[in-house]
Write an enzyme that holds these catalytic residues in place. Structure first.
Site, short mmCIF file in Angstrom:
data_model
loop_
_atom_site.label_atom_id
_atom_site.label_comp_id
_atom_site.label_asym_id
_atom_site.label_seq_id
_atom_site.Cartn_x
_atom_site.Cartn_y
_atom_site.Cartn_z
N SER A 147 -0.27 8.23 2.73
CA SER A 147 -0.17 7.12 3.78
C SER A 147 1.05 7.41 4.67
O SER A 147 1.91 8.25 4.36
CB SER A 147 0.55 5.74 2.98
OG SER A 147 1.00 4.75 3.67
N TYR A 160 6.54 2.03 -3.33
CA TYR A 160 5.39 2.71 -2.64
C TYR A 160 5.78 3.64 -1.73
O TYR A 160 4.88 4.96 -1.89
CB TYR A 160 4.91 1.53 -1.91
CG TYR A 160 3.41 1.75 -1.19
CD1 TYR A 160 2.22 1.81 -2.03
CD2 TYR A 160 3.56 2.04 0.12
CE1 TYR A 160 1.15 2.12 -1.50
CE2 TYR A 160 2.15 2.34 0.86
CZ TYR A 160 1.02 2.45 -0.08
OH TYR A 160 -0.34 2.74 0.68
#
Length: 253
Positions: A147, A160
């Protein structure tokens, strides 16, 4: 255009979102598909739809946070479809929470899925690629879905971001370890695409404000990753390894 006819592809997190989209994309290129996720009812429905279009596909229950289940799941895929050529480590969770608020259990679950699941998914796939001769034939591909969160700092998503940064680092490390065995290990770092994992947020006032601050003031379409995924799954990746490709519509600029 990559022709994956007869190649076996395993995809984790395949019951919705990117994983489901990848399965449909690769089915159109002739791949045999092992769809893996926790929500087996959705997997079965997707497999039925793929088979109706002439694709060879199987549904395999897998929670990647249980790393001991990954190897047996891949064994089941090979029994049904033949040697694995491509492993797409796509399963992920959000990991939202401010550092002063997030619980140790939530933190651990974020890393269990986003980081440990990817690491051991790659390892178990590599073992089988080596044993089957797929690696020796220079056809072994491992694609980790990271990501842009692994490349920047996002408010309220420290856990995250850290989990995805680890995926980028491990991709490079595993590529280095396995380069002489001809296993290509690469990552894709997507920007924001609306999927089940974030749709609730982008429907809120805060989510809309976030979109308005993006350079192009929009979310990416789910098809934005298609060409990169096909390249990394196909023959072109015979000379691409250790790469993390950022596709984010300029969102981190």
């Amino acid at each position: 255009m990559s022709d994956l006819t007869g190649k076996t592809v395993a995809i984790t997190g395949a019951s919705s979102g990117l994983g489901q989209h990848f399965a449909r994309l690769l089915a159109d290129r002739g791949a045999n598909l092992a769809l893996m996720a926790r929500r087996t009812d959705r997997l079965e429905a997707e497999v039925e739809a793929l088979r109706a279009k002439g694709s060879k596909a199987v549904a395999i229950a897998l929670d990647v946070s249980n790393v001991g289940a990954i190897g047996p799941a891949l064994d089941a895929a090979e029994t049904e479809l033949g040697p694995i050529h491509v492993m797409i480590n796509n399963a992920g969770v959000g990991g939202e929470g401010m550092a002063l608020d997030i619980t140790p259990e939530h933190f651990d679950q974020t890393f269990a899925v986003n980081t440990r699941g990817v690491y051991f998914g790659a390892r178990e796939a590599a073992k089988r690629m080596l044993a089957s001769g797929v690696a020796e034939a220079s056809e072994a591909r491992i694609i980790n879905i990271a990501s842009i969160a692994g490349l920047t700092v996002l408010p309220g998503l420290t856990a995250y971001c850290a989990s995805k940064a680890a995926v980028i680092s491990m991709t490079k490390g595993l590529a280095r370890e396995w380069t002489r065995q001809h296993i290509a290990v690469n990552a894709i770092c997507p920007g924001y695409i609306e999927t089940e994992i974030n749709a609730h947020w982008f429907a809120t006032e805060g989510g809309q404000k976030q979109i308005s601050r993006m350079p192009r003031k929009r979310l990416m379409d789910i098809t934005a990753l298609d060409e990169a995924l096909l390249m990394l799954a196909g023959p072109a990746a015979g000379q691409i390894t250790g790469t993390a490709i950022t596709i984010d519509d300029g969102q981190v600029l």
